[in-house]
Design a protein around this motif. Structure first.
Motif, PDB file in Angstrom:
ATOM      1  N   ARG A  16       0.856  -1.198   0.000  1.00  0.00           N
ATOM      2  CA  ARG A  16       0.000   0.000   0.000  1.00  0.00           C
ATOM      3  C   ARG A  16       0.894   1.251   0.000  1.00  0.00           C
ATOM      4  NH1 ARG A  16      -1.579  -0.518   6.392  1.00  0.00           N
ATOM      5  NH2 ARG A  16       0.005   0.936   7.131  1.00  0.00           N
ATOM      6  N   GLN A  18       3.094   4.538  -0.527  1.00  0.00           N
ATOM      7  CA  GLN A  18       4.122   4.939  -1.495  1.00  0.00           C
ATOM      8  C   GLN A  18       4.703   3.732  -2.219  1.00  0.00           C
ATOM      9  OE1 GLN A  18       7.015   7.759   0.257  1.00  0.00           O
ATOM     10  NE2 GLN A  18       5.509   8.086   1.870  1.00  0.00           N
ATOM     11  N   ASP A  37       6.182  -7.400   1.368  1.00  0.00           N
ATOM     12  CA  ASP A  37       5.479  -6.763   2.492  1.00  0.00           C
ATOM     13  C   ASP A  37       5.161  -7.827   3.537  1.00  0.00           C
ATOM     14  OD1 ASP A  37       3.560  -5.042   4.070  1.00  0.00           O
ATOM     15  OD2 ASP A  37       3.753  -3.743   2.325  1.00  0.00           O
ATOM     16  N   LEU A  57       7.923 -10.518   3.276  1.00  0.00           N
ATOM     17  CA  LEU A  57       9.235 -10.077   3.757  1.00  0.00           C
ATOM     18  C   LEU A  57       9.059  -9.133   4.932  1.00  0.00           C
ATOM     19  CD1 LEU A  57      12.329  -9.477   3.589  1.00  0.00           C
ATOM     20  CD2 LEU A  57      11.806  -7.820   1.803  1.00  0.00           C
ATOM     21  N   ASP A  58       9.433  -9.594   6.119  1.00  0.00           N
ATOM     22  CA  ASP A  58       9.565  -8.696   7.263  1.00  0.00           C
ATOM     23  C   ASP A  58      10.988  -8.157   7.193  1.00  0.00           C
ATOM     24  OD1 ASP A  58      10.142  -7.518   9.691  1.00  0.00           O
ATOM     25  OD2 ASP A  58       8.968  -8.937  10.862  1.00  0.00           O
ATOM     26  N   ASN A  85      11.513   0.760   1.177  1.00  0.00           N
ATOM     27  CA  ASN A  85      10.415   1.693   1.442  1.00  0.00           C
ATOM     28  C   ASN A  85       9.676   1.389   2.751  1.00  0.00           C
ATOM     29  OD1 ASN A  85       7.954   3.481   0.665  1.00  0.00           O
ATOM     30  ND2 ASN A  85       7.092   1.418   0.851  1.00  0.00           N
ATOM     31  N   TYR A 148      11.313   7.815  15.406  1.00  0.00           N
ATOM     32  CA  TYR A 148      11.222   7.788  13.943  1.00  0.00           C
ATOM     33  C   TYR A 148      12.328   8.666  13.334  1.00  0.00           C
ATOM     34  CZ  TYR A 148       8.880   8.360   9.374  1.00  0.00           C
ATOM     35  OH  TYR A 148       8.565   8.379   8.043  1.00  0.00           O
ATOM     36  N   LYS A 152      15.417   7.653  10.807  1.00  0.00           N
ATOM     37  CA  LYS A 152      15.503   8.217   9.459  1.00  0.00           C
ATOM     38  C   LYS A 152      16.831   8.972   9.273  1.00  0.00           C
ATOM     39  CE  LYS A 152      11.575   6.624   7.870  1.00  0.00           C
ATOM     40  NZ  LYS A 152      11.536   5.601   6.811  1.00  0.00           N
ATOM     41  N   GLY A 179       8.154  14.771   2.885  1.00  0.00           N
ATOM     42  CA  GLY A 179       7.459  15.474   3.970  1.00  0.00           C
ATOM     43  C   GLY A 179       6.178  14.702   4.251  1.00  0.00           C
ATOM     44  N   ILE A 181       2.913  12.938   3.358  1.00  0.00           N
ATOM     45  CA  ILE A 181       2.377  12.302   2.150  1.00  0.00           C
ATOM     46  C   ILE A 181       1.066  11.602   2.521  1.00  0.00           C
ATOM     47  CG2 ILE A 181       2.848  10.659   0.284  1.00  0.00           C
ATOM     48  CD1 ILE A 181       4.837  13.039   0.347  1.00  0.00           C
ATOM     49  N   THR A 183      -0.813   9.019   2.803  1.00  0.00           N
ATOM     50  CA  THR A 183      -0.932   7.550   2.902  1.00  0.00           C
ATOM     51  C   THR A 183      -1.463   7.241   4.301  1.00  0.00           C
ATOM     52  OG1 THR A 183       1.236   7.230   3.898  1.00  0.00           O
ATOM     53  CG2 THR A 183       1.158   7.273   1.478  1.00  0.00           C
TER      54      THR A 183
END
Ligand code: NAD
Length: 256
Positions: A16, A18, A37, A57-58, A85, A148, A152, A179, A181, A183
């Motif tokens: 799901r 991006q 995913d 895939l974890d 991602n 987070y 990043k 920035g 997004i 989702t």
């Protein structure tokens, strides 16, 4: 002619958001895509629609990576690209963050990116590409998302080091720094089957109108186009760089 004709690309967290838009665009540009995913039902359905391969895939588990890459090689015989991602977000002030929560975010966002590069690069053809998904918060602070933001920032560090170490094989490694997004991550209402997505997007645009110079929240399709640029020959002389895609948010504040 597609921009990714003949190339095999793994996109993590592609069920799901991006990642989904990246998978869709990459297939449209001629790539053979591996949708990876932990959301098996959604991921399988997308892969089936696109004629892609789905793998569970974890990203925080090295054995999952090995199995996913082996499945990729079995299906397509090669690997040319990776988009790291997959990611998760937790809101908490630093002093209120339980260690377990901190480590959970590190495991997915930071360890996942590390394991992806560590296991995929040796399998990748020379001249391949890696796109790591960092964030606006890889370059600046934001209250309530300290864990987070830390992961990043780490993704950017890993990106730069990998770019240096893999350049001899012409494998280019760059990072996208989105920035806000639209989702499920920025808009959890997207996971509500009873909600109207158009209405949610309008509400988010209104929220970001004052915050972001371009006056709206970003769309996952826009990030996908940046990931395509960094995965294709269009970016052939670019490696080790963060690419901010944030509607001008990081440019500064306006006092007028
Ligand atoms: P999303 O929540 O819709 O998508 C994240 C995807 O990652 C989901 O499909 C989820 O199942 C998958 N995932 C989570 N944990 C995983 C794991 N352990 N292994 C494999 N897959 C896993 O959100 P999104 O906005 O599409 O997020 C994509 C990336 O963009 C993330 O890295 C996120 O941190 C980053 N990002 C998002 C925003 C935003 O505002 N949406 C901003 C900056 C950066």
């Amino acid at each position: 002619m597609g921009k990714l004709d003949g190339r095999v690309v793994v996109v993590t967290g592609a069920a799901r958001g991006q990642g989904e838009q990246e998978a869709r665009l990459f297939v449209a540009e001629g790539a053979s895509v591996v949708v990876a995913d932990v959301l098996d039902e959604q991921g399988r359905a997308l892969a089936e629609e696109l004629g892609a391969l789905y793998v569970h895939l974890d990203v925080g588990r090295e054995e999952d990576w090995r199995a996913a890459l082996a499945a990729t090689k079995r299906a397509y015989g090669r690997l040319d690209g990776l988009v790291n991602n997959a990611g998760i977000l937790r809101f908490n002030s630093l002093v209120d963050t339980p260690l377990d929560e901190f480590m959970q975010v590190v495991q997915v966002n930071q360890v996942g990116c590390f394991l992806g590069m560590k296991t995929a690069a040796p399998e990748m053809a020379d001249g391949g590409t890696i796109v790591n998904t960092a964030s606006y918060t890889a370059l600046t602070g934001m209250a309530a998302v300290g864990t987070y933001a830390a992961t990043k920032h780490a993704v950017l560090g890993l990106t730069r080091v990998a770019a240096l170490e893999l350049a001899a094989r012409r494998i280019r490694v760059n990072a996208v720094c989105p920035g806000a997004i639209d989702t499920a991550m920025a808009n959890p209402a997207r996971l509500d089957p009873g909600a109207d997505p158009e209405e949610m997007t309008r509400a988010l645009d209104e929220l970001y109108r004052k915050l972001v110079p371009l006056g709206r929240i970003g769309r996952p399709e826009e990030v996908a186009r940046l990931a395509l640029f960094l995965t294709s020959e269009d970016s052939s002389y670019i490696t080790g760089q963060p690419f901010v895609i944030d509607g001008g948010w990081l440019a500064g504040v306006s006092v007028i």
